[in-house]
Design a protein around this motif. Structure first.
Motif, PDB file in Angstrom:
ATOM      1  N   TYR A  14     -82.159 -18.496 -64.155  1.00 23.82           N
ATOM      2  CA  TYR A  14     -81.191 -18.369 -63.065  1.00 23.82           C
ATOM      3  C   TYR A  14     -81.771 -19.041 -61.826  1.00 23.82           C
ATOM      4  N   VAL A  15     -81.016 -19.950 -61.216  1.00 13.78           N
ATOM      5  CA  VAL A  15     -81.481 -20.614 -60.004  1.00 13.78           C
ATOM      6  C   VAL A  15     -81.045 -19.790 -58.799  1.00 13.78           C
ATOM      7  N   SER A  16     -82.029 -19.322 -58.038  1.00 17.93           N
ATOM      8  CA  SER A  16     -81.707 -18.539 -56.844  1.00 17.93           C
ATOM      9  C   SER A  16     -81.052 -19.447 -55.806  1.00 17.93           C
ATOM     10  N   LYS A  17     -80.320 -18.832 -54.903  1.00 17.76           N
ATOM     11  CA  LYS A  17     -79.568 -19.600 -53.912  1.00 17.76           C
ATOM     12  C   LYS A  17     -80.439 -20.191 -52.815  1.00 17.76           C
ATOM     13  N   TYR A  18     -81.619 -19.637 -52.613  1.00 15.24           N
ATOM     14  CA  TYR A  18     -82.480 -20.106 -51.537  1.00 15.24           C
ATOM     15  C   TYR A  18     -82.915 -21.552 -51.767  1.00 15.24           C
ATOM     16  N   TYR A  19     -82.648 -22.385 -50.796  1.00 14.88           N
ATOM     17  CA  TYR A  19     -83.025 -23.800 -50.810  1.00 14.88           C
ATOM     18  C   TYR A  19     -82.407 -24.574 -51.978  1.00 14.88           C
ATOM     19  N   ALA A  20     -81.333 -24.073 -52.531  1.00 19.68           N
ATOM     20  CA  ALA A  20     -80.674 -24.762 -53.643  1.00 19.68           C
ATOM     21  C   ALA A  20     -79.455 -25.523 -53.129  1.00 19.68           C
ATOM     22  N   SER A  21     -79.267 -26.714 -53.646  1.00 21.07           N
ATOM     23  CA  SER A  21     -78.108 -27.506 -53.231  1.00 21.07           C
ATOM     24  C   SER A  21     -77.116 -27.717 -54.370  1.00 21.07           C
ATOM     25  N   ARG A  22     -77.594 -27.673 -55.594  1.00 17.85           N
ATOM     26  CA  ARG A  22     -76.720 -27.969 -56.732  1.00 17.85           C
ATOM     27  C   ARG A  22     -76.474 -26.760 -57.631  1.00 17.85           C
ATOM     28  N   TYR A  23     -77.522 -26.028 -57.973  1.00 19.80           N
ATOM     29  CA  TYR A  23     -77.414 -24.965 -58.968  1.00 19.80           C
ATOM     30  C   TYR A  23     -77.604 -23.554 -58.425  1.00 19.80           C
ATOM     31  N   GLY A  24     -77.641 -23.385 -57.140  1.00 17.37           N
ATOM     32  CA  GLY A  24     -77.851 -22.066 -56.561  1.00 17.37           C
ATOM     33  C   GLY A  24     -76.793 -21.065 -57.014  1.00 17.37           C
ATOM     34  N   GLY A  25     -77.255 -19.914 -57.469  1.00 21.48           N
ATOM     35  CA  GLY A  25     -76.343 -18.877 -57.943  1.00 21.48           C
ATOM     36  C   GLY A  25     -75.852 -19.083 -59.365  1.00 21.48           C
ATOM     37  N   LYS A  26     -76.515 -19.992 -60.074  1.00 20.23           N
ATOM     38  CA  LYS A  26     -76.067 -20.313 -61.436  1.00 20.23           C
ATOM     39  C   LYS A  26     -77.168 -20.084 -62.476  1.00 20.23           C
ATOM     40  N   ILE A  27     -76.734 -19.711 -63.661  1.00 20.58           N
ATOM     41  CA  ILE A  27     -77.613 -19.696 -64.830  1.00 20.58           C
ATOM     42  C   ILE A  27     -77.581 -21.121 -65.360  1.00 20.58           C
ATOM     43  N   VAL A  28     -78.756 -21.696 -65.604  1.00 21.29           N
ATOM     44  CA  VAL A  28     -78.812 -23.113 -65.971  1.00 21.29           C
ATOM     45  C   VAL A  28     -79.317 -23.375 -67.385  1.00 21.29           C
ATOM     46  N   GLY A  29     -79.881 -22.367 -68.044  1.00 22.76           N
ATOM     47  CA  GLY A  29     -80.369 -22.619 -69.394  1.00 22.76           C
ATOM     48  C   GLY A  29     -81.016 -21.407 -70.024  1.00 22.76           C
ATOM     49  N   ILE A  30     -81.227 -21.546 -71.328  1.00 18.87           N
ATOM     50  CA  ILE A  30     -81.940 -20.529 -72.101  1.00 18.87           C
ATOM     51  C   ILE A  30     -82.999 -21.249 -72.915  1.00 18.87           C
ATOM     52  N   GLY A  31     -84.192 -20.685 -72.936  1.00 20.22           N
ATOM     53  CA  GLY A  31     -85.284 -21.285 -73.689  1.00 20.22           C
ATOM     54  C   GLY A  31     -86.055 -20.245 -74.486  1.00 20.22           C
ATOM     55  N   LYS A  32     -86.540 -20.670 -75.630  1.00 13.76           N
ATOM     56  CA  LYS A  32     -87.369 -19.832 -76.506  1.00 13.76           C
ATOM     57  C   LYS A  32     -88.822 -19.947 -76.065  1.00 13.76           C
ATOM     58  N   VAL A  33     -89.495 -18.813 -75.945  1.00 17.51           N
ATOM     59  CA  VAL A  33     -90.919 -18.790 -75.619  1.00 17.51           C
ATOM     60  C   VAL A  33     -91.690 -19.163 -76.884  1.00 17.51           C
ATOM     61  N   VAL A  34     -92.490 -20.220 -76.814  1.00 11.97           N
ATOM     62  CA  VAL A  34     -93.169 -20.722 -78.007  1.00 11.97           C
ATOM     63  C   VAL A  34     -94.693 -20.641 -77.915  1.00 11.97           C
ATOM     64  N   SER A  35     -95.189 -19.953 -76.893  1.00 12.02           N
ATOM     65  CA  SER A  35     -96.638 -19.775 -76.780  1.00 12.02           C
ATOM     66  C   SER A  35     -96.916 -18.416 -76.160  1.00 12.02           C
ATOM     67  N   ASP A  36     -98.178 -18.056 -76.194  1.00 13.14           N
ATOM     68  CA  ASP A  36     -98.611 -16.891 -75.432  1.00 13.14           C
ATOM     69  C   ASP A  36     -98.797 -17.337 -73.980  1.00 13.14           C
ATOM     70  N   TRP A  37     -98.906 -16.383 -73.082  1.00 10.45           N
ATOM     71  CA  TRP A  37     -99.144 -16.692 -71.679  1.00 10.45           C
ATOM     72  C   TRP A  37    -100.565 -17.223 -71.495  1.00 10.45           C
ATOM     73  N   TYR A  38    -100.706 -18.129 -70.561  1.00  5.47           N
ATOM     74  CA  TYR A  38    -102.019 -18.662 -70.226  1.00  5.47           C
ATOM     75  C   TYR A  38    -102.070 -18.915 -68.720  1.00  5.47           C
ATOM     76  N   TYR A  39    -103.266 -19.085 -68.201  1.00  2.87           N
ATOM     77  CA  TYR A  39    -103.478 -19.297 -66.777  1.00  2.87           C
ATOM     78  C   TYR A  39    -103.883 -20.747 -66.561  1.00  2.87           C
ATOM     79  N   ASP A  40    -103.193 -21.442 -65.654  1.00  5.83           N
ATOM     80  CA  ASP A  40    -103.493 -22.849 -65.394  1.00  5.83           C
ATOM     81  C   ASP A  40    -103.266 -23.116 -63.907  1.00  5.83           C
ATOM     82  N   GLU A  41    -104.290 -23.575 -63.224  1.00  2.00           N
ATOM     83  CA  GLU A  41    -104.190 -23.839 -61.787  1.00  2.00           C
ATOM     84  C   GLU A  41    -103.819 -25.281 -61.461  1.00  2.00           C
ATOM     85  N   THR A  42    -103.448 -26.060 -62.465  1.00  3.15           N
ATOM     86  CA  THR A  42    -103.030 -27.436 -62.227  1.00  3.15           C
ATOM     87  C   THR A  42    -101.668 -27.439 -61.542  1.00  3.15           C
ATOM     88  N   PRO A  43    -101.524 -28.097 -60.390  1.00  7.37           N
ATOM     89  CA  PRO A  43    -100.212 -28.178 -59.749  1.00  7.37           C
ATOM     90  C   PRO A  43     -99.201 -28.849 -60.683  1.00  7.37           C
TER      91      PRO A  43
END
Length: 148
Positions: free
Chosen positions: A41-70
């Motif tokens: 769901y795209v929040s309305k804050y700073y949104a110009s196109r999709y604010g307030g909209k659900i934009v997709g559904i995705g399957k989680v295909v990995s476990d959670w991991y920590y990555d500090e790469t921008p």
């Protein structure tokens, strides 16, 4: 199958789709697990196109991991990870479904006047999974509003 609703910033959506990675500021592994589905769901804050909209559904295909790469635009501007807790996802449906159009069709929103309280934080819906019946309505709406 468990569905979770998560709010994202609009400028993150392209990277989530192309790179297949969803990130959050804190660890969500006690909620969202491998093989679960995330409804974005795209929040309305700073949104110009999709604010307030659900934009997709995705399957989680990995476990959670920590990555500090921008990875996301905000992170690249700050030159540091803002959403370092990450999970790989495979997006399987996209569109632009206005959440307000779903009021009365899904049980997620118990009080339409307080709609924002069901859409904030991750996972949204007050930390509860989305009912399968609600997820099907959202998926149908996405398919009806599909874009390339």
């Amino acid at each position: 199958m468990t569905f979770w609703l998560v709010p994202i910033q609009e400028d993150m959506w392209d990277d989530i789709q192309t790179k297949g990675i969803y990130g959050y500021k804190s660890n969500l592994s006690k909620y969202i697990k491998k093989n679960d589905d995330i409804i974005f769901y795209v929040s309305k804050y700073y949104a110009s196109r999709y604010g307030g909209k659900i934009v997709g559904i995705g399957k989680v295909v990995s476990d959670w991991y920590y990555d500090e790469t921008p990875l996301y635009p905000e992170e690249k501007v700050r030159n540091r990870a803002v959403f370092p807790h990450r999970v790989k996802v495979e997006i399987w449906v996209t569109g632009a479904c206005d959440v307000k159009s779903l009021i009365g069709k899904i049980s997620l929103v118990e009080d339409a006047v307080q709609l924002p309280k069901y859409l904030r934080n991750a996972p949204a819906n007050l930390g509860r999974p989305i009912l399968d019946s609600d997820a099907k309505v959202m998926e149908e709406c996405l398919r009806q509003t599909a874009y390339d």
